[in-house]
Scaffold this active site. Structure first.
Site, PDB file in Angstrom:
ATOM      1  CB  THR A   1      96.904 104.757   3.901  1.00 65.69           C
ATOM      2  OG1 THR A   1      96.506 104.171   5.094  1.00 65.69           O
ATOM      3  CG2 THR A   1      97.659 103.731   3.069  1.00 65.69           C
TER       4      THR A   1
ATOM      5  CE  LYS B   1      95.810 106.814   0.128  1.00 65.55           C
ATOM      6  NZ  LYS B   1      95.362 107.535   1.472  1.00 65.55           N
TER       7      LYS B   1
ATOM      8  CE  LYS C   1      96.484 100.544   4.853  1.00 65.50           C
ATOM      9  NZ  LYS C   1      95.303 101.482   5.531  1.00 65.50           N
TER      10      LYS C   1
HETATM   11  P1  NAD Z   1      88.679 111.729   5.192  1.00 66.45           P
HETATM   12  O1  NAD Z   1      88.908 112.528   3.969  1.00 66.45           O
HETATM   13  O2  NAD Z   1      87.685 111.608   5.844  1.00 66.45           O
HETATM   14  O3  NAD Z   1      89.492 112.677   6.166  1.00 66.45           O
HETATM   15  C1  NAD Z   1      90.935 113.499   5.795  1.00 66.45           C
HETATM   16  C2  NAD Z   1      90.924 114.956   6.433  1.00 66.45           C
HETATM   17  O4  NAD Z   1      91.989 115.682   6.064  1.00 66.45           O
HETATM   18  C3  NAD Z   1      89.852 115.982   5.812  1.00 66.45           C
HETATM   19  O5  NAD Z   1      88.606 116.315   6.743  1.00 66.45           O
HETATM   20  C4  NAD Z   1      90.219 116.973   5.107  1.00 66.45           C
HETATM   21  O6  NAD Z   1      89.746 118.106   5.242  1.00 66.45           O
HETATM   22  C5  NAD Z   1      91.607 116.982   5.919  1.00 66.45           C
HETATM   23  N1  NAD Z   1      92.798 117.676   5.190  1.00 66.45           N
HETATM   24  C6  NAD Z   1      93.266 117.531   4.303  1.00 66.45           C
HETATM   25  N2  NAD Z   1      94.260 118.434   3.976  1.00 66.45           N
HETATM   26  C7  NAD Z   1      94.573 119.007   5.333  1.00 66.45           C
HETATM   27  C8  NAD Z   1      95.430 119.927   5.788  1.00 66.45           C
HETATM   28  N3  NAD Z   1      96.589 120.541   4.977  1.00 66.45           N
HETATM   29  N4  NAD Z   1      95.343 120.431   6.985  1.00 66.45           N
HETATM   30  C9  NAD Z   1      94.297 120.074   7.763  1.00 66.45           C
HETATM   31  N5  NAD Z   1      93.353 119.090   7.372  1.00 66.45           N
HETATM   32  C10 NAD Z   1      93.565 118.649   6.052  1.00 66.45           C
HETATM   33  O7  NAD Z   1      89.833 110.705   5.014  1.00 66.45           O
HETATM   34  P2  NAD Z   1      89.749 109.350   6.000  1.00 66.45           P
HETATM   35  O8  NAD Z   1      88.925 108.367   5.636  1.00 66.45           O
HETATM   36  O9  NAD Z   1      89.631 110.003   7.525  1.00 66.45           O
HETATM   37  O10 NAD Z   1      91.268 108.684   5.755  1.00 66.45           O
HETATM   38  C11 NAD Z   1      92.458 109.196   6.360  1.00 66.45           C
HETATM   39  C12 NAD Z   1      93.645 108.500   5.942  1.00 66.45           C
HETATM   40  O11 NAD Z   1      93.392 107.344   6.585  1.00 66.45           O
HETATM   41  C13 NAD Z   1      93.765 108.171   4.472  1.00 66.45           C
HETATM   42  O12 NAD Z   1      95.257 108.171   4.120  1.00 66.45           O
HETATM   43  C14 NAD Z   1      93.064 106.849   4.078  1.00 66.45           C
HETATM   44  O13 NAD Z   1      93.817 106.188   3.357  1.00 66.45           O
HETATM   45  C15 NAD Z   1      93.471 106.104   5.804  1.00 66.45           C
HETATM   46  N6  NAD Z   1      92.601 105.195   6.030  1.00 66.45           N
HETATM   47  C16 NAD Z   1      91.459 105.317   5.878  1.00 66.45           C
HETATM   48  C17 NAD Z   1      90.378 104.140   6.265  1.00 66.45           C
HETATM   49  C18 NAD Z   1      89.122 104.244   6.067  1.00 66.45           C
HETATM   50  O14 NAD Z   1      88.262 103.118   6.294  1.00 66.45           O
HETATM   51  N7  NAD Z   1      88.577 105.543   5.840  1.00 66.45           N
HETATM   52  C19 NAD Z   1      91.150 103.062   6.790  1.00 66.45           C
HETATM   53  C20 NAD Z   1      92.587 102.847   6.771  1.00 66.45           C
HETATM   54  C21 NAD Z   1      93.135 104.059   6.350  1.00 66.45           C
END
Ligand code: NAD
Length: 308
Positions: free
Chosen positions: A105, A255, A180
């Site tokens: 997102t 966010k 979204k």
């Molecule tokens: P998270 O922090 O659990 O996972 C993100 C991952 O990206 C981390 O493990 C981090 O180490 C990795 N990362 C960051 N930079 C990197 C790079 N350069 N190379 C490789 N890995 C890298 O976050 P999440 O909850 O999985 O969310 C991910 C996305 O999904 C976000 O944009 C969030 O807004 C969106 N989202 C999350 C949810 C939810 O319920 N968690 C729901 C809808 C949307």
């Protein structure tokens, strides 16, 4: 083999709370999945699910037919696409004609920029942010809001089907992110409206069940009331019945409101209520933390009543 069951080589960059289970569902659907994450813990969980781990994001994408990014914010997606600080970018490392799906997102401007970077390098691209949270990511029941060309969407469809139950094609580059963000703007404002009504009703001595019985079948009816009711009782499955645990974290709502306010600043769209909602969530998360379901904003409203 039909297209929907065809096995692809897929790279998943970002194996966190969402990307990890999404990669696991691609493995279950028969795809060959190579992943990369900066976090050792995330890499470890993905290996258990059958994902092969590459030494870098660029190495993960070299042989891929499709690349899925699931990263925190726009700056991470662009840095990963272009490369940064001597780290090779994934756009240059991929074979020409690779399909890039960004499910993070992120802000609409960064999303459009990511599409443009991919297009210039001869790749296809889709922005496909999700709703459904970590539960939907694990169960493979996410909804994808997708933006991109018909050709890119057609190629993405079998992969999105392996990770979700529904894809809505919203339009061109950035349209998925836009949809979204606008949906969550409605949701934040409506949840605050519902919460204010319940707190006012409380103050006037009205039984919350009576308010629910009227509004859920009258003009106040909305998802924030009938599915995610912020008071315990009327909707037994709503997070309010379990002290707001689970659900959609307040920090993620904050966010998404931030992304909406950035877009409003860039376009000049008036969002007076959105701005007020963002301020309320910011204050609430600052005081109570961001882990509880976003319907716990009712606690922030009660704080105001009590002058806390
Ligand atoms: P998270 O922090 O659990 O996972 C993100 C991952 O990206 C981390 O493990 C981090 O180490 C990795 N990362 C960051 N930079 C990197 C790079 N350069 N190379 C490789 N890995 C890298 O976050 P999440 O909850 O999985 O969310 C991910 C996305 O999904 C976000 O944009 C969030 O807004 C969106 N989202 C999350 C949810 C939810 O319920 N968690 C729901 C809808 C949307």
């Amino acid at each position: 083999m039909t297209e929907s069951t065809q096995s692809s080589a897929v790279a998943v960059i970002g194996l966190g709370n969402m990307g990890g289970p999404m990669a696991a569902n691609l493995v279950k659907a028969g795809h060959t999945v190579v992943g990369f994450d900066l976090s050792e813990a995330a890499r470890g969980v993905a290996v258990e699910a059958g994902v092969s781990i590459a030494g870098s994001a660029a190495d993960a994408v070299r042989e891929a037919d499709a690349v899925i990014t699931m990263l925190p914010a726009g700056k991470h997606v662009l840095a990963c696409y272009n490369g940064e600080d001597g780290v090779e970018g994934i756009i240059g490392a991929a074979k020409p004609g690779t399909l890039f799906i960004d499910s993070s997102t992120i802000d609409v401007s960064s999303s459009r920029e990511a599409h443009e970077i991919a297009r210039k390098a001869g790749h296809l691209s889709v922005d496909a942010p999700v709703s459904g949270g970590t539960v939907g990511a694990s169960a493979g029941t996410l909804t994808f809001m997708a933006g991109g060309s018909d050709e890119a969407l057609t190629r993405a469809e079998p992969l999105l089907t392996a990770m979700g139950k529904r894809t809505v094609h919203c339009g061109d580059a950035g349209a998925g992110q836009t949809a979204k963000m606008c949906n969550n703007l409605i949701l934040a404002i409506s949840m605050i409206g519902v919460s204010e009504a319940f707190v006012l009703a409380e103050k006037l001595g009205l039984d919350p069940q009576a308010l629910f019985d009227v509004s859920s079948t009258a003009t106040g009816q909305c998802w924030a009331l009938t599915t995610n009711c912020p008071v315990p009782g009327p909707v037994p499955t709503s997070p309010a019945n379990r002290d707001f645990s689970g659900g959609f974290a307040s920090a993620l709502m904050l966010k998404d409101l931030g992304l909406a306010m950035t877009a409003a600043d860039e376009t000049g769209a008036p969002t007076e209520l959105g701005r007020a909602a963002a301020k309320m969530y910011e204050e609430y998360v600052g005081k109570h933390g961001g882990t509880l379901d976003f319907s716990s904003i009712i606690t922030g409203i009660r704080d105001q009543v009590e002058g806390a």
